[in-house]
Design an enzyme around this catalytic site. Structure first.
Site, PDB file in Angstrom:
ATOM      1  N   LYS A  33      22.141  79.046  -4.664  1.00 39.53           N
ATOM      2  CA  LYS A  33      20.715  78.427  -4.860  1.00 39.53           C
ATOM      3  C   LYS A  33      19.766  79.467  -3.933  1.00 39.53           C
ATOM      4  O   LYS A  33      20.138  80.095  -3.102  1.00 39.53           O
ATOM      5  CB  LYS A  33      20.653  77.158  -4.501  1.00 39.53           C
ATOM      6  CG  LYS A  33      20.927  76.701  -3.172  1.00 39.53           C
ATOM      7  CD  LYS A  33      20.884  75.183  -2.972  1.00 39.53           C
ATOM      8  CE  LYS A  33      21.306  74.875  -1.424  1.00 39.53           C
ATOM      9  NZ  LYS A  33      21.864  73.356  -1.337  1.00 39.53           N
ATOM     10  N   TYR A 242      -4.728  87.059  18.533  1.00 40.04           N
ATOM     11  CA  TYR A 242      -5.702  85.888  18.108  1.00 40.04           C
ATOM     12  C   TYR A 242      -5.588  84.836  19.217  1.00 40.04           C
ATOM     13  O   TYR A 242      -4.603  84.412  19.837  1.00 40.04           O
ATOM     14  CB  TYR A 242      -5.057  85.289  17.095  1.00 40.04           C
ATOM     15  CG  TYR A 242      -5.315  86.094  15.773  1.00 40.04           C
ATOM     16  CD1 TYR A 242      -6.724  86.415  15.467  1.00 40.04           C
ATOM     17  CD2 TYR A 242      -4.508  86.417  14.842  1.00 40.04           C
ATOM     18  CE1 TYR A 242      -7.167  87.103  14.149  1.00 40.04           C
ATOM     19  CE2 TYR A 242      -4.727  87.237  13.459  1.00 40.04           C
ATOM     20  CZ  TYR A 242      -6.253  87.673  13.339  1.00 40.04           C
ATOM     21  OH  TYR A 242      -6.477  88.216  12.180  1.00 40.04           O
TER      22      TYR A 242
HETATM   23  C1  LIG Z   1      22.841  73.330  -0.687  1.00 43.64           C
HETATM   24  C2  LIG Z   1      24.092  72.595  -1.174  1.00 43.64           C
HETATM   25  C3  LIG Z   1      25.338  72.852  -0.716  1.00 43.64           C
HETATM   26  C4  LIG Z   1      25.775  74.023   0.152  1.00 43.64           C
HETATM   27  O1  LIG Z   1      25.392  73.583   1.530  1.00 43.64           O
HETATM   28  P1  LIG Z   1      25.623  74.309   2.728  1.00 43.64           P
HETATM   29  O2  LIG Z   1      25.575  73.709   3.736  1.00 43.64           O
HETATM   30  O3  LIG Z   1      24.728  75.717   2.670  1.00 43.64           O
HETATM   31  O4  LIG Z   1      27.100  75.137   2.764  1.00 43.64           O
HETATM   32  C5  LIG Z   1      26.309  72.088  -1.305  1.00 43.64           C
HETATM   33  N1  LIG Z   1      26.068  71.045  -2.206  1.00 43.64           N
HETATM   34  C6  LIG Z   1      24.854  70.749  -2.310  1.00 43.64           C
HETATM   35  C7  LIG Z   1      24.572  69.547  -3.201  1.00 43.64           C
HETATM   36  C8  LIG Z   1      23.828  71.362  -1.865  1.00 43.64           C
HETATM   37  O5  LIG Z   1      22.281  70.991  -2.088  1.00 43.64           O
END
Ligand SMILES: *Cc1c(COP(=O)(O)O)cnc(C)c1O
Length: 344
Positions: A33, A242
């Protein structure tokens, strides 16, 4: 060239997938993702497919469409958000597998795409996505009659092995799914490290593939080298940046480098962060600007062309710690301006 160089080691991604795969006796998927946690699905997804990954996970249908273009037909692309209004065309044309989260989603799915594959996401206690136990018992037989390909749930505290929530969610997941004869998946990266009880039929690692905690033995994947634009002497008592947030306590050499919060290096990095040169730590001074960061390089005899923010001397999680956040956020925030170089 003035943009920072983000180097992404695809061999390390492959090695991390293999290492996580070897910790289990079941199938290993891959969560890619958010454009493979910011590292680029175009390059990362084919590497994982070549390692043997056959089940991919994305957050939303739009990501699934982009991933299908990269992977071609064959691998399953599972969508955590399930089947949302307006998704039917994408789910059909890209042959996506929505993880159905509710009664409403199941109805929408079977009405708009009868016979199209889907999975089920259950809420075992995190209370984020998925069907609650009561909803699932009411719907279970109807859902099972439609042949779901997979049943998943997600752990809230898997990065803390001793957290009582882990065992509680494991039991709830068993109670909701034992004896159903559908492949099951509970573990992300943290869940893999909790041991075999948590692995079921498939794991879903994300962050561990990209070199982040909680997978401590991960090979580092990302290196970020930032060009030095200018170096100046700042005499005692004179400010930098800044708000004049830093004042030279002694005659200082200050390097101004070409990256800032517009590149995902958030302003919270300012306090106590360091860059490195050949292992020597160089403090960030003053405030992080949109395109620039100032660094105290007084300790260097000679200032190099680049300073390193992420790499062998400082992990993604070290940098996350400077800003009070987690490696996931540092990776997914890495900016679009970087020159991305893939090592393979
Ligand atoms: C993001 C996600 C994962 C992967 O999690 P990691 O901690 O990055 O390994 C797996 N299952 C779901 C439902 C997620 O949202």
């Amino acid at each position: 060239m003035t943009t920072a160089t983000l180097s992404i080691d695809l061999n390390a991604v492959a090695a991390n997938w293999q290492a996580l795969n070897e910790m289990t006796g079941c199938e290993t998927g891959a969560v890619i993702k958010a454009n493979a946690y910011g590292l680029g699905i175009d390059r990362v997804a084919p590497v994982l497919a070549a390692q043997g990954a056959r089940k991919f996970f994305v957050a939303v249908a739009e990501e699934g469409v982009a991933l299908r273009r990269v992977l071609g037909p064959g691998p399953a692309i599972n969508v955590f958000a399930g089947h949302m209004p307006g998704d039917a065309d994408m789910i059909r044309s890209a042959a996506l597998t929505p993880m159905i989260n509710s009664v409403d989603q199941l109805i929408a799915h079977v009405e708009t795409l009868p016979g199209h594959r889907f999975g089920i996401q259950l809420n075992s206690g995190m209370n984020r996505l998925g069907m609650d136990p009561a909803e699932w018992s009411a719907l279970r037989d109807i859902a099972l009659a439609q042949n779901p390909t997979l049943i998943i749930s997600h752990l809230a505290c898997a990065d803390e092995p001793n957290h009582p929530m882990n065992a509680r969610q494991l039991k709830t997941f068993h109670d909701m799914t034992d004896g159903l004869n559908v492949p099951r998946s509970l573990a992300a990266t943290g869940g893999i490290l909790l041991g075999r009880d948590y692995h079921f039929d498939m794991t879903r690692p994300g962050i561990g593939l990209y070199g982040g905690l909680p997978f401590m033995d991960a090979q580092p994947v990302v290196t970020l080298d930032v060009p030095v634009i200018q170096v100046r002497e700042v005499s005692t008592g004179h400010p930098v940046g800044y708000g004049c947030a830093w004042t030279a306590p002694r005659p200082s050499q200050v390097a101004t480098i070409a990256a800032g919060y517009a590149d995902g290096l958030i302003r919270a990095l300012g306090n106590g962060a360091t860059l490195t040169h050949e292992g020597r730590r160089l403090p960030v001074i003053g405030r992080v600007s949109m395109d620039l960061i100032t660094v105290d390089v007084t300790s260097l005899a000679e200032v190099p062309e680049h300073l390193q923010l992420i790499g062998g001397h400082q992990s993604v999680d070290t940098v996350a710690g400077f800003a009070g956040t987690i490696g996931y956020e540092v990776l997914t925030a890495l900016g679009a301006r970087y020159d991305r170089v893939y090592v393979e």
